[in-house]
Design a protein around this motif. Structure first.
Motif, PDB file in Angstrom:
ATOM      1  N   ASN A  14      10.589  58.556  10.142  1.00 60.87           N
ATOM      2  CA  ASN A  14      10.099  57.184   9.993  1.00 60.87           C
ATOM      3  C   ASN A  14      11.276  56.223   9.862  1.00 60.87           C
ATOM      4  O   ASN A  14      12.279  56.545   9.216  1.00 60.87           O
ATOM      5  CB  ASN A  14       9.205  57.072   8.764  1.00 60.87           C
ATOM      6  N   TYR A  15      11.129  55.040  10.453  1.00 57.47           N
ATOM      7  CA  TYR A  15      12.153  54.012  10.375  1.00 57.47           C
ATOM      8  C   TYR A  15      11.509  52.707   9.939  1.00 57.47           C
ATOM      9  O   TYR A  15      10.573  52.224  10.591  1.00 57.47           O
ATOM     10  CB  TYR A  15      12.850  53.837  11.730  1.00 57.47           C
ATOM     11  N   LEU A  16      11.995  52.135   8.851  1.00 57.54           N
ATOM     12  CA  LEU A  16      11.470  50.888   8.305  1.00 57.54           C
ATOM     13  C   LEU A  16      12.118  49.711   9.023  1.00 57.54           C
ATOM     14  O   LEU A  16      13.330  49.509   8.941  1.00 57.54           O
ATOM     15  CB  LEU A  16      11.743  50.813   6.804  1.00 57.54           C
ATOM     16  N   LEU A  17      11.314  48.951   9.787  1.00 59.71           N
ATOM     17  CA  LEU A  17      11.821  47.799  10.539  1.00 59.71           C
ATOM     18  C   LEU A  17      11.935  46.562   9.652  1.00 59.71           C
ATOM     19  O   LEU A  17      12.945  45.859   9.685  1.00 59.71           O
ATOM     20  CB  LEU A  17      10.906  47.495  11.723  1.00 59.71           C
ATOM     21  N   SER A  22       6.842  49.645  10.040  1.00 63.72           N
ATOM     22  CA  SER A  22       7.678  50.818  10.256  1.00 63.72           C
ATOM     23  C   SER A  22       7.181  51.548  11.497  1.00 63.72           C
ATOM     24  O   SER A  22       6.032  51.395  11.910  1.00 63.72           O
ATOM     25  CB  SER A  22       7.658  51.751   9.045  1.00 63.72           C
ATOM     26  N   SER A  24       7.191  55.484  13.571  1.00 66.07           N
ATOM     27  CA  SER A  24       7.297  56.917  13.335  1.00 66.07           C
ATOM     28  C   SER A  24       7.339  57.638  14.679  1.00 66.07           C
ATOM     29  O   SER A  24       6.674  57.242  15.630  1.00 66.07           O
ATOM     30  CB  SER A  24       6.089  57.430  12.548  1.00 66.07           C
ATOM     31  N   THR A  53       3.180  51.526  11.660  1.00 57.16           N
ATOM     32  CA  THR A  53       2.495  51.280  10.390  1.00 57.16           C
ATOM     33  C   THR A  53       2.726  49.848   9.945  1.00 57.16           C
ATOM     34  O   THR A  53       3.866  49.352  10.022  1.00 57.16           O
ATOM     35  CB  THR A  53       3.005  52.226   9.298  1.00 57.16           C
TER      36      THR A  53
END
Length: 56
Positions: A14-17, A22, A24, A53
């Motif tokens: 997962n990468y939080l933008l 975010s 995935s 998400t």
């Protein structure tokens, strides 16, 4: 009758933008072994998964 046991594996990164969004990416593996009164379905479904998400 039906499936006696089922399982699946899902792994994601997962990468939080931003604080709210975010993304995935990962891989899923799902074996299927179904038998019901002579009808048999035996397969494996697997492949990449993508997701977005939004948190509010």
């Amino acid at each position: 009758m039906g499936a006696d046991f089922t399982w699946q594996v899902l792994g994601t990164v997962n990468y939080l933008l931003t604080d709210h969004f975010s993304v995935s990416a990962g891989y899923k593996h799902l074996p299927i072994d179904y038998d019901d009164e002579g009808y048999v379905f035996d397969a494996t479904v697997s492949g990449p998964v993508l997701g977005i998400t939004y948190r509010f």
